[in-house]
Design a protein around this motif. Structure first.
Motif, PDB file in Angstrom:
ATOM      1  N   TYR A  32      68.958   0.507  34.823  1.00  0.00           N
ATOM      2  CA  TYR A  32      70.128   0.530  35.688  1.00  0.00           C
ATOM      3  C   TYR A  32      69.824  -0.230  36.963  1.00  0.00           C
ATOM      4  CZ  TYR A  32      71.975   4.187  32.687  1.00  0.00           C
ATOM      5  OH  TYR A  32      72.437   4.896  31.615  1.00  0.00           O
ATOM      6  N   PHE A  33      70.784  -1.040  37.375  1.00  0.00           N
ATOM      7  CA  PHE A  33      70.580  -1.905  38.534  1.00  0.00           C
ATOM      8  C   PHE A  33      71.774  -1.726  39.464  1.00  0.00           C
ATOM      9  CE2 PHE A  33      67.084  -3.940  36.465  1.00  0.00           C
ATOM     10  CZ  PHE A  33      67.391  -3.808  35.121  1.00  0.00           C
ATOM     11  N   MET A  34      71.487  -1.281  40.662  1.00  0.00           N
ATOM     12  CA  MET A  34      72.549  -0.895  41.586  1.00  0.00           C
ATOM     13  C   MET A  34      72.462  -1.632  42.897  1.00  0.00           C
ATOM     14  SD  MET A  34      71.897   2.945  40.675  1.00  0.00           S
ATOM     15  CE  MET A  34      70.505   2.259  39.765  1.00  0.00           C
ATOM     16  N   TRP A  35      73.581  -1.723  43.547  1.00  0.00           N
ATOM     17  CA  TRP A  35      73.627  -2.219  44.914  1.00  0.00           C
ATOM     18  C   TRP A  35      74.300  -1.161  45.784  1.00  0.00           C
ATOM     19  CZ3 TRP A  35      71.115  -6.344  46.733  1.00  0.00           C
ATOM     20  CH2 TRP A  35      70.640  -7.281  45.799  1.00  0.00           C
ATOM     21  N   TYR A  36      73.602  -0.781  46.841  1.00  0.00           N
ATOM     22  CA  TYR A  36      74.137   0.142  47.824  1.00  0.00           C
ATOM     23  C   TYR A  36      74.420  -0.636  49.107  1.00  0.00           C
ATOM     24  CZ  TYR A  36      73.200   4.550  45.353  1.00  0.00           C
ATOM     25  OH  TYR A  36      73.208   5.601  44.470  1.00  0.00           O
ATOM     26  N   ARG A  37      75.458  -0.227  49.814  1.00  0.00           N
ATOM     27  CA  ARG A  37      75.797  -0.813  51.111  1.00  0.00           C
ATOM     28  C   ARG A  37      75.609   0.267  52.158  1.00  0.00           C
ATOM     29  NH1 ARG A  37      81.676  -3.054  51.223  1.00  0.00           N
ATOM     30  NH2 ARG A  37      82.126  -0.821  51.051  1.00  0.00           N
ATOM     31  N   GLN A  38      74.977  -0.114  53.258  1.00  0.00           N
ATOM     32  CA  GLN A  38      74.714   0.854  54.326  1.00  0.00           C
ATOM     33  C   GLN A  38      75.171   0.276  55.653  1.00  0.00           C
ATOM     34  OE1 GLN A  38      70.552   1.889  54.914  1.00  0.00           O
ATOM     35  NE2 GLN A  38      71.080   3.854  55.832  1.00  0.00           N
ATOM     36  N   TYR A  49      77.144  -1.101  40.115  1.00  0.00           N
ATOM     37  CA  TYR A  49      75.957  -0.983  39.278  1.00  0.00           C
ATOM     38  C   TYR A  49      76.202  -1.654  37.935  1.00  0.00           C
ATOM     39  CZ  TYR A  49      77.588   2.768  36.142  1.00  0.00           C
ATOM     40  OH  TYR A  49      78.250   3.501  35.202  1.00  0.00           O
ATOM     41  N   THR A  50      75.132  -2.117  37.335  1.00  0.00           N
ATOM     42  CA  THR A  50      75.184  -2.696  36.008  1.00  0.00           C
ATOM     43  C   THR A  50      74.114  -2.055  35.145  1.00  0.00           C
ATOM     44  OG1 THR A  50      73.742  -4.491  36.723  1.00  0.00           O
ATOM     45  CG2 THR A  50      76.092  -4.941  36.717  1.00  0.00           C
ATOM     46  N   TYR A  51      74.400  -2.020  33.878  1.00  0.00           N
ATOM     47  CA  TYR A  51      73.450  -1.476  32.911  1.00  0.00           C
ATOM     48  C   TYR A  51      72.930  -2.636  32.076  1.00  0.00           C
ATOM     49  CZ  TYR A  51      71.568   0.991  28.888  1.00  0.00           C
ATOM     50  OH  TYR A  51      70.751   1.447  27.892  1.00  0.00           O
ATOM     51  N   SER A  52      71.617  -2.783  32.045  1.00  0.00           N
ATOM     52  CA  SER A  52      70.966  -3.849  31.300  1.00  0.00           C
ATOM     53  C   SER A  52      71.370  -5.213  31.867  1.00  0.00           C
ATOM     54  CB  SER A  52      71.296  -3.724  29.809  1.00  0.00           C
ATOM     55  OG  SER A  52      70.412  -4.528  29.056  1.00  0.00           O
TER      56      SER A  52
ATOM     57  N   GLY B 101      69.944  10.306  29.977  1.00  0.00           N
ATOM     58  CA  GLY B 101      69.970   8.872  29.757  1.00  0.00           C
ATOM     59  C   GLY B 101      71.108   8.166  30.454  1.00  0.00           C
ATOM     60  N   THR B 102      71.971   8.906  31.153  1.00  0.00           N
ATOM     61  CA  THR B 102      73.063   8.253  31.876  1.00  0.00           C
ATOM     62  C   THR B 102      72.740   8.192  33.358  1.00  0.00           C
ATOM     63  OG1 THR B 102      74.246  10.325  32.204  1.00  0.00           O
ATOM     64  CG2 THR B 102      74.761   9.077  30.218  1.00  0.00           C
ATOM     65  N   LEU B 103      73.245   7.165  33.990  1.00  0.00           N
ATOM     66  CA  LEU B 103      73.013   7.010  35.424  1.00  0.00           C
ATOM     67  C   LEU B 103      73.879   7.992  36.185  1.00  0.00           C
ATOM     68  CD1 LEU B 103      71.750   5.386  37.753  1.00  0.00           C
ATOM     69  CD2 LEU B 103      73.855   4.054  37.758  1.00  0.00           C
ATOM     70  N   ILE B 104      73.290   8.639  37.139  1.00  0.00           N
ATOM     71  CA  ILE B 104      74.024   9.565  37.982  1.00  0.00           C
ATOM     72  C   ILE B 104      74.041   9.012  39.397  1.00  0.00           C
ATOM     73  CG2 ILE B 104      74.146  11.916  38.842  1.00  0.00           C
ATOM     74  CD1 ILE B 104      74.532  11.628  35.842  1.00  0.00           C
TER      75      ILE B 104
END
Lengths: 115, 117
Positions: A32-38, A49-52, B101-104
């Motif tokens: 899982y690849f995410m971007w957070y904004r602060q 977020y994106t998966y794979s 297995g799921t993103l939380i």
């Protein structure tokens, strides 16, 4: 070597510019690849977020993941002064790094969009 | 609905004193996380609580740091004999429990800015 590398900036761009923010990582097991904004003096909030691997688009924001290069990007089109914030990448879903609920964060890139 | 709240928002203390930082997670969230954010650094994971399971303390930097979560809700992070290098923003986050297995998504509080003089 850190698990996630992110250039802290600061990055200063004029309003309307296209912004590219990037992170590299070393553990190929992340899923899982995410971007957070602060915003200043606030807690981070999930932006995308994106998966794979692949791309994901949401309005002016596009997230890209290249698992073969271990490289993730966030693009902001038509940047606005309200986009001025710190952007943190976060990776998760790796059992090596602690499982699905544990995220590894980059240092964050400080972005300033000036009118 | 209320988000994650933290108190105090700012804390100034003298070196060697103990401090307690409080986190109120979103109601119903079973997972709670503490992070530390120093200038120019990313979020450094400290500790993770999930339901009634033993907490993951692998990120605590020293035995001066400890955390509790009472009744599966409010959490307190305690730093004993504070040092100047403890100065940072301490962030708390909470999340619900999803399928394996799921993103939380983690929802963050505004943080407590700790300054050790």
């Amino acid at each position: 070597q850190k698990e996630v590398e992110q250039d802290p900036g600061p990055l200063s761009v004029p309003e309307g510019a296209i912004v590219s923010l990037n992170c590299t990582y070393s553990n190929s097991a992340f899923q899982y690849f995410m971007w957070y904004r602060q915003y200043s003096r606030k807690g981070p909030e999930l932006l995308m977020y994106t998966y794979s691997s692949g791309n994901k688009e949401d309005g002016r924001f596009t997230a890209q993941v290249d698992k073969s290069s271990k490289y993730i990007s966030l693009f902001i089109r038509d940047s606005q002064p309200s986009d001025s914030a710190t952007y943190l990448c976060a990776l998760g879903g790796s059992r090596v790094s602690g499982g699905y609920n544990k995220l590894i964060f980059g240092a964050g890139t400080r972005l300033a969009v000036h009118p | 609905g209320a988000g994650v709240s933290q108190s105090p928002s700012n804390k100034v203390t003298e070196k060697g004193k103990d401090v307690e930082l409080r986190c109120d997670p979103i109601s119903g969230h079973t997972a709670l996380y503490w992070y530390r954010q120093s200038l120019g650094q990313g979020l450094e994971f400290l500790i993770y609580f999930q339901g009634n399971s033993a907490p993951d303390k692998s990120g605590l930097p020293s035995d001066r740091f400890s955390a509790e979560r009472t009744g599966g809700s409010v959490s307190t992070l305690t730093i004993q004999r504070t040092q100047q290098e403890d100065s940072a923003v301490y962030l708390c986050a909470s999340s619900s429990m999803g399928l394996a297995g799921t993103l939380i998504e983690q929802f963050f509080g505004p943080g407590t800015r700790l300054t050790v003089l």
